[in-house]
Design an enzyme around this catalytic site. Structure first.
Site, short mmCIF file in Angstrom:
data_model
loop_
_atom_site.label_atom_id
_atom_site.label_comp_id
_atom_site.label_asym_id
_atom_site.label_seq_id
_atom_site.Cartn_x
_atom_site.Cartn_y
_atom_site.Cartn_z
N GLU A 357 12.42 -3.60 -2.53
CA GLU A 357 11.70 -4.77 -3.04
C GLU A 357 10.42 -5.02 -2.24
OE1 GLU A 357 11.90 -9.60 -2.88
OE2 GLU A 357 13.76 -8.50 -2.52
N ARG A 399 5.46 -5.20 4.06
CA ARG A 399 6.17 -4.15 3.32
C ARG A 399 5.18 -3.22 2.61
NH1 ARG A 399 12.03 -6.12 0.98
NH2 ARG A 399 12.77 -7.09 2.92
#
Length: 432
Positions: A357, A399
């Site tokens: 994710e 991320r």
């Protein structure tokens, strides 16, 4: 929060929707109706007693004027009894309201019918994929790559050791070119969302009061995931909180909708429920940077259209970075508590040979608006209605940095800088 009249009028619909979230959660409906009944009875008892008090208080003076002491005494006894009832009923009203509010505040939003039923991520449904994962022989983990890269002063550009010494686990200090790449990613994302997608950039507070977190749904249920300061403020877990609260306790003109906000901020989460997960590297930190997207719209139809648009805005970041990803429709058991429908974007992570994710885009209906008292008026003189809210990541900067490092790694341990980031990095092509 929820419209108690809607629950009262159609309890079966709420019971079924909450059971889709979690079997047995729909049993809360019976408790809600019990507290609601007690609240309404207390209100009625208080109002009836107030009527008795008011009517007889007027008659006491007349009885005294007529020197009818017996009648005056009788009326005074009725008034005294009414005052006692008012006090008791008021206490019962406050107690029932507190129990009802606490229960409603802790319940999750109702999933839309189109959301698949499931208890965890195994129930999520893939919508589509974009890009082909790079074929990398023996791909290295981003933490190993980052620690091996040295800054101009000879330090690891991804410095976990120094961060741990000053702050403990789940922190990192980026240095040199990796620090600049993180800044470049945030600037690129903001420029894309503001210049091409119509979001207004906001620099919001990083400390908020508990009311703001209640408004967006983090409190009271998820207090353990928050960092609270000694000043009774909280560090924001995401810029969703201050951006959404920009419209709290307001009545907006419909002509101003939709409103679209974006912000790049640090985010702070205790990760209380993730012990043992992703303890290495930058996937799950206590402090991380994120570019957040928030939209304020009129109704469900507009909200679902905006969800597709918002998710597309987040996807465009990944496309321009040429990072392979997939879109997932989350099931009822994997959605956030405030969402009615959520798409997750998962980016390809070579070292894990899987998608992880990187963005979550959610339509929340009027769930947050009711808690914030955020409304709009369709036209002059019209009754105000609650707005509908959406939020999403556009994207999680840390991320994204992880994904860039791993997908753009070279055999010699260097990292190729994506084309779209080079203008933000002074033309640098490779971090080595």
């Amino acid at each position: 929060m929820f419209d108690i009249r809607a629950i009262r009028d159609n309890p079966d619909a709420f019971r079924a929707a909450w059971n889709r979230r979690k079997p047995g959660l729909g049993d809360s409906v019976a408790e809600i109706l019990r507290h609601d009944s007690a609240l309404r009875k207390a209100v009625t008892d208080k109002q009836d007693a107030e009527k008795v008090r008011n009517e007889n208080s007027k008659l006491i003076g007349r009885a005294k004027a007529e020197k009818n002491e017996e009648e005056a005494a009788r009326l005074m006894a009725l008034v005294a009894e009414a005052k006692s009832t008012i006090e008791t009923a008021g206490e019962q009203e406050a107690a029932a309201k507190a129990l009802l509010d606490d229960l409603l505040m802790g319940l999750p939003n109702l999933p839309l019918a189109e959301v698949p039923e499931g208890s965890d991520e195994e129930g999520n449904e893939e919508q589509h994929r974009w890009g082909d994962p790079a074929r990398i022989n023996n791909p290295k983990d981003h933490a190993d790559l980052g620690e091996a890269l040295k800054s101009d002063l000879g330090f690891s550009q991804m410095d976990f050791d120094s961060a741990v010494k000053m702050s403990g686990a789940r922190f990192v200090a980026l240095r040199g070119k990796l620090a600049r790449m993180e800044r470049a990613l945030a600037a690129f994302m903001l420029d894309l969302q503001t210049e091409e997608h119509g979001y207004e950039e906001v620099s919001p507070p990083l400390l908020v009061k508990d009311d703001a977190l209640v408004g967006t749904g983090q409190l009271p249920k998820f207090a353990e995931d928050l960092f609270k300061t000694t000043l009774d403020h909280y560090l924001i877990p995401t810029a969703e909180v201050p951006l959404t609260n920009l419209v709290r306790e307001q009545i907006l003109d419909a002509s101003r909708l939709p409103l679209r906000f974006t912000a790049h901020t640090p985010c702070f989460r205790s990760e209380a429920g993730s012990a043992g997960r992703d303890t290495k590297g930058m996937i799950r930190l206590h402090q991380f940077n994120k570019v957040e997207l928030v939209s304020i719209v009129e109704n469900e139809e507009a909200g679902l259209e905006e969800l597709e648009r918002m998710t597309g805005c987040a996807e465009e970041v990944l496309k321009r970075l040429n990072l392979p990803f997939r879109r997932m429709l989350l099931c009822t058991g994997d959605m956030g508590a405030g969402a009615r429908k959520t798409y997750d974007l998962e980016v390809w992570i070579p070292s894990q040979n899987t998608y992880r994710e990187i963005s979550s885009c959610s339509y929340c209906g009027d769930f947050q608006a009711r808690r914030m008292d955020a409304r709009f008026r369709k036209e002059v003189g019209a009754k105000p209605e609650f707005v509908h809210t959406l939020n999403g990541s556009g994207l999680a900067v840390g991320r994204t940095l992880v994904a860039v490092i791993e997908n753009y790694q070279n055999e010699d341990g260097s990292i190729t800088v994506p084309d779209v980031l080079r203008p933000y990095m002074g033309g640098l092509e490779v971090i080595s």
